[in-house]
Design an enzyme around this catalytic site. Sequence first.
Site, PDB file in Angstrom:
ATOM      1  N   ASN A 244       0.858  -1.233  -0.032  1.00 28.86           N
ATOM      2  CA  ASN A 244      -0.008  -0.044  -0.002  1.00 28.86           C
ATOM      3  C   ASN A 244       0.838   1.137   0.045  1.00 28.86           C
ATOM      4  O   ASN A 244       0.495   2.362  -0.652  1.00 28.86           O
ATOM      5  CB  ASN A 244      -0.844   0.215   1.223  1.00 28.86           C
ATOM      6  CG  ASN A 244      -2.036   1.120   1.141  1.00 28.86           C
ATOM      7  OD1 ASN A 244      -2.895   1.468   0.051  1.00 28.86           O
ATOM      8  ND2 ASN A 244      -1.827   2.243   1.790  1.00 28.86           N
ATOM      9  N   ALA A 287      -7.330  -1.936  -7.488  1.00 31.54           N
ATOM     10  CA  ALA A 287      -6.590  -0.714  -7.442  1.00 31.54           C
ATOM     11  C   ALA A 287      -6.897   0.470  -8.587  1.00 31.54           C
ATOM     12  O   ALA A 287      -6.540   1.398  -8.221  1.00 31.54           O
ATOM     13  CB  ALA A 287      -5.166  -1.172  -7.402  1.00 31.54           C
ATOM     14  N   GLY A 291      -7.236   4.962  -8.580  1.00 31.83           N
ATOM     15  CA  GLY A 291      -6.277   5.468  -9.513  1.00 31.83           C
ATOM     16  C   GLY A 291      -4.837   5.288  -9.117  1.00 31.83           C
ATOM     17  O   GLY A 291      -4.107   5.695  -9.646  1.00 31.83           O
ATOM     18  N   LYS A 292      -5.070   3.985  -8.338  1.00 27.94           N
ATOM     19  CA  LYS A 292      -3.448   3.586  -8.149  1.00 27.94           C
ATOM     20  C   LYS A 292      -2.695   2.783  -9.338  1.00 27.94           C
ATOM     21  O   LYS A 292      -1.462   2.882  -9.360  1.00 27.94           O
ATOM     22  CB  LYS A 292      -3.563   2.733  -6.833  1.00 27.94           C
ATOM     23  CG  LYS A 292      -3.952   3.198  -5.628  1.00 27.94           C
ATOM     24  CD  LYS A 292      -4.319   2.405  -4.396  1.00 27.94           C
ATOM     25  CE  LYS A 292      -4.562   3.050  -2.968  1.00 27.94           C
ATOM     26  NZ  LYS A 292      -4.810   2.201  -1.927  1.00 27.94           N
ATOM     27  N   ILE A 293      -3.401   2.251  -9.925  1.00 29.97           N
ATOM     28  CA  ILE A 293      -3.026   1.431 -11.003  1.00 29.97           C
ATOM     29  C   ILE A 293      -3.692   1.955 -12.240  1.00 29.97           C
ATOM     30  O   ILE A 293      -4.898   2.025 -12.316  1.00 29.97           O
ATOM     31  CB  ILE A 293      -3.120  -0.100 -10.975  1.00 29.97           C
ATOM     32  CG1 ILE A 293      -2.655  -0.734  -9.753  1.00 29.97           C
ATOM     33  CG2 ILE A 293      -3.031  -0.759 -12.439  1.00 29.97           C
ATOM     34  CD1 ILE A 293      -1.276  -0.761  -9.762  1.00 29.97           C
TER      35      ILE A 293
END
EC number: 2.5.1.46
Length: 345
Positions: A244, A287, A291-293
């Site tokens: 994370n 994810a 907007g993490k990936i």
Amino acid sequence: MHHNVFTNNPTVPIDVKDRSVSELMDGMLRIGFQGRKLAESVQAWNNMLREKDTTVLMGLSGAMVPAGMRRVISYLIRERMIDCLVSTGANLFHDSHEALGRKHYVGSHLANDEKLFEHGVDRIYDIFAVEKEFRTADNLIADFAEEIGEISCSSREFMYLLGKELVKRGAAEDSIVVSAYRHNVPIFVPALSDSSIGIGLTIARRRGLKLNIDQIKDVDEITQIVEKSGHTGVVYIGGGVPKNFIQQTEVVASILGMDVPGHEYAIQYTSDAPHWGGLSGCTFDEAVSWGKIAPQAKKVQVFVDATIALPIVAHALHEKVSGLKRNAPIFSWDGPKGLEIAYEE
């Protein structure tokens, strides 16, 4: 014979013959289940290393060093198959322990734990270690902290200083901490206090030392890596805090008004499952919602014990990438505007 869009790509059953590990992985791209996922992860990692201006971040959790993975990780650092490591404190403590010439031992998960306790032996599933030796290392870290003196620094800066110290004490290059120090690969330990390194620093604090590991500086520094990289790819060994910590860089950067696309390559080796709702097993598709990936990212999740996956994947990459002159990022941390990244031509 009736063909449709779903049946263009027949499986190719795996055959047995003389071949290299990377050829076996290529052969497994046309089989099913986690075997194919493992092969796809090698393909994705290999492609990622050939992308221009890409920074590869690795998250390392679980007791990987006691389980014998430290030379694999230090190889990935030395060969610049990863450019930044985010780890639990425990892995780096165990790595420093071995770097100083001490061992972990082949044990058994069926051992009598009361007897082990009487003999001063700690058990990590089927690996044994000597508690007294760990305590020696705790005190060594406390003494080392006192030498550094009263500073406030990020865990990255602290791990760099620890690498320097281990080199001074004659530690070999097969150490994660030492190879990162020598090859300018930053190590972040966002939960440093939750480890024997934290215990060592607590001993120093009780002796009156005011050394502060600045966790918010960690967040700032690793977010700068993501902001200033051309592209980013991530490889997670297990989940936990390291996963994370790398994932949230994308969120932090976007809150700060940066236009970041999300990580563009994402590989994970985990034995956790998504349906319990935990981060360690959650999919990369989930994810994307944060907007993490990046939505179009090459995403490969392999549900496997990392002690099986890592040696196989590293050998396959060793064969595929040998002789590749990668344009890896070079970090300089003390520029006038903070971190500066140049990519090797």
